[in-house]
Scaffold this motif. Structure first.
Motif, PDB file in Angstrom:
ATOM      1  N   GLU A 109      36.830  41.806  27.284  1.00  0.00           N
ATOM      2  CA  GLU A 109      35.812  40.584  27.569  1.00  0.00           C
ATOM      3  C   GLU A 109      36.393  39.567  28.539  1.00  0.00           C
ATOM      4  O   GLU A 109      37.495  39.228  28.397  1.00  0.00           O
ATOM      5  CB  GLU A 109      35.661  40.099  26.289  1.00  0.00           C
ATOM      6  N   VAL A 110      35.425  39.534  29.451  1.00  0.00           N
ATOM      7  CA  VAL A 110      35.805  38.360  30.542  1.00  0.00           C
ATOM      8  C   VAL A 110      35.148  37.106  30.250  1.00  0.00           C
ATOM      9  O   VAL A 110      33.724  37.208  30.324  1.00  0.00           O
ATOM     10  CB  VAL A 110      35.652  38.914  31.976  1.00  0.00           C
ATOM     11  N   SER A 111      35.522  36.031  30.124  1.00  0.00           N
ATOM     12  CA  SER A 111      35.033  34.741  29.626  1.00  0.00           C
ATOM     13  C   SER A 111      34.858  33.803  30.686  1.00  0.00           C
ATOM     14  O   SER A 111      34.310  32.726  30.864  1.00  0.00           O
ATOM     15  CB  SER A 111      35.544  34.162  28.587  1.00  0.00           C
ATOM     16  N   ILE A 112      35.410  34.327  32.232  1.00  0.00           N
ATOM     17  CA  ILE A 112      35.249  33.213  33.245  1.00  0.00           C
ATOM     18  C   ILE A 112      34.563  34.172  34.364  1.00  0.00           C
ATOM     19  O   ILE A 112      34.217  35.354  34.495  1.00  0.00           O
ATOM     20  CB  ILE A 112      36.832  32.939  33.820  1.00  0.00           C
ATOM     21  N   ASP A 113      34.136  33.544  35.354  1.00  0.00           N
ATOM     22  CA  ASP A 113      33.615  34.123  36.703  1.00  0.00           C
ATOM     23  C   ASP A 113      34.600  35.249  37.343  1.00  0.00           C
ATOM     24  O   ASP A 113      35.905  34.875  37.504  1.00  0.00           O
ATOM     25  CB  ASP A 113      33.467  33.121  37.771  1.00  0.00           C
ATOM     26  N   PRO A 114      34.249  36.316  37.539  1.00  0.00           N
ATOM     27  CA  PRO A 114      35.255  37.266  37.896  1.00  0.00           C
ATOM     28  C   PRO A 114      35.688  37.108  39.147  1.00  0.00           C
ATOM     29  O   PRO A 114      36.949  37.481  39.646  1.00  0.00           O
ATOM     30  CB  PRO A 114      34.233  38.532  38.017  1.00  0.00           C
ATOM     31  N   LYS A 115      34.946  36.027  40.065  1.00  0.00           N
ATOM     32  CA  LYS A 115      35.753  35.652  41.269  1.00  0.00           C
ATOM     33  C   LYS A 115      36.905  34.763  41.017  1.00  0.00           C
ATOM     34  O   LYS A 115      37.749  34.751  41.920  1.00  0.00           O
ATOM     35  CB  LYS A 115      34.960  34.653  42.028  1.00  0.00           C
ATOM     36  N   GLU A 116      37.179  34.158  39.787  1.00  0.00           N
ATOM     37  CA  GLU A 116      38.311  33.552  39.626  1.00  0.00           C
ATOM     38  C   GLU A 116      39.346  34.254  39.201  1.00  0.00           C
ATOM     39  O   GLU A 116      40.464  33.887  39.048  1.00  0.00           O
ATOM     40  CB  GLU A 116      37.899  32.444  38.374  1.00  0.00           C
ATOM     41  N   LEU A 117      39.389  35.597  38.991  1.00  0.00           N
ATOM     42  CA  LEU A 117      40.474  36.464  38.418  1.00  0.00           C
ATOM     43  C   LEU A 117      41.499  36.794  39.509  1.00  0.00           C
ATOM     44  O   LEU A 117      40.989  36.769  40.731  1.00  0.00           O
ATOM     45  CB  LEU A 117      39.601  37.773  37.969  1.00  0.00           C
ATOM     46  N   PRO A 118      42.628  36.968  39.162  1.00  0.00           N
ATOM     47  CA  PRO A 118      43.531  37.475  40.440  1.00  0.00           C
ATOM     48  C   PRO A 118      43.106  38.553  41.257  1.00  0.00           C
ATOM     49  O   PRO A 118      42.388  39.661  40.630  1.00  0.00           O
ATOM     50  CB  PRO A 118      44.687  37.519  39.734  1.00  0.00           C
ATOM     51  N   ALA A 119      43.481  38.562  42.398  1.00  0.00           N
ATOM     52  CA  ALA A 119      42.954  39.608  43.293  1.00  0.00           C
ATOM     53  C   ALA A 119      43.041  41.150  42.744  1.00  0.00           C
ATOM     54  O   ALA A 119      42.105  41.906  42.868  1.00  0.00           O
ATOM     55  CB  ALA A 119      43.473  39.625  44.610  1.00  0.00           C
ATOM     56  N   PRO A 120      44.113  41.458  41.960  1.00  0.00           N
ATOM     57  CA  PRO A 120      44.247  42.903  41.491  1.00  0.00           C
ATOM     58  C   PRO A 120      43.527  43.532  40.276  1.00  0.00           C
ATOM     59  O   PRO A 120      43.404  44.425  39.911  1.00  0.00           O
ATOM     60  CB  PRO A 120      45.780  42.950  41.150  1.00  0.00           C
TER      61      PRO A 120
END
Length: 216
Positions: A125-136
């Motif tokens: 489950e992702v609780s943040i904006d996917p843009k904020e995830l590390p590039a990989p």
């Protein structure tokens, strides 16, 4: 008697007979032959027009009734499916509840059946904006959809501007309208017993014109 045939017989015996024949037809060729036979007798063209239109009205009424029944049955079945799905989910939840409480083990054996509690593959489950995830851990998806603007093409055609690779045309449609207040719809409106399936007055008899004999 079929309700549609009973309704048609009230205004046209010929249309009722044709309905029965259509129910027996097995191919589109047979259906076309039956419908075209309406117009074979040119002396009774007015009669053909009336019961052809009555037949169209009755078919529309049957389609509307079947669609309403289909919608009702769909909702009825959805309700039953949702109820049974809820029961099925609660069965699993009951096992998990007693497993977490230590009453049931991860594997439980009966006389003929086995109930096992297993772990599913990992779920993320992702609780943040996917843009904020590390590039990989980001995936970029780009979709380009190109579709024809049919309204713009039709508007250009109206102005005399053809668009290469397109064809603009007008389809024909058949319109059934009232000439006087004695057609199938009016009859059904004044005889609600036909809708409820109760018996109604005897069907009307249509008389055809006879040719006059000329003396030799």
């Amino acid at each position: 008697m079929n309700l549609a045939i009973q309704s048609l017989a009230a205004t046209s015996k010929l249309a009722a007979q044709l309905w029965q024949q259509l129910e027996l037809a097995e191919t589109t060729e047979e259906i076309d032959q039956l419908l075209r036979s309406i117009w074979n007798n040119q002396e009774n063209q007015e009669l053909a027009i009336d019961f052809h239109a009555d037949l169209a009205d009755q078919i529309d009424a049957e389609i509307a009734a079947l669609r309403a029944r289909k919608q009702y049955l769909t909702e009825l079945h959805d309700t039953a499916i949702n109820k049974l799905t809820g029961w099925r989910e609660r069965l699993d939840q009951t096992v998990l509840f007693f497993n977490e409480g230590g009453v049931l083990n991860s594997e439980n054996v009966g006389k003929q059946r086995r109930i096992t509690v297993k772990e599913n593959p990992p779920t993320c489950e992702v609780s943040i904006d996917p843009k904020e995830l590390p590039a990989p851990y980001r995936r970029i998806e780009t979709k380009t959809v190109i579709s024809a603007d049919k309204k713009a093409i039709a508007d250009a055609w109206k102005r005399g501007i053809p668009v290469e690779g397109t064809r603009v045309f007008r389809k024909q449609r058949v319109v059934y309208s009232l000439l006087r207040g004695n057609n199938l719809n009016d009859y059904q409106a004044n005889n609600p017993s036909l809708v409820s399936g109760q018996p109604e007055a005897p069907a009307m008899t249509l008389k055809t014109k006879r040719k006059k004999r000329h003396p030799n």
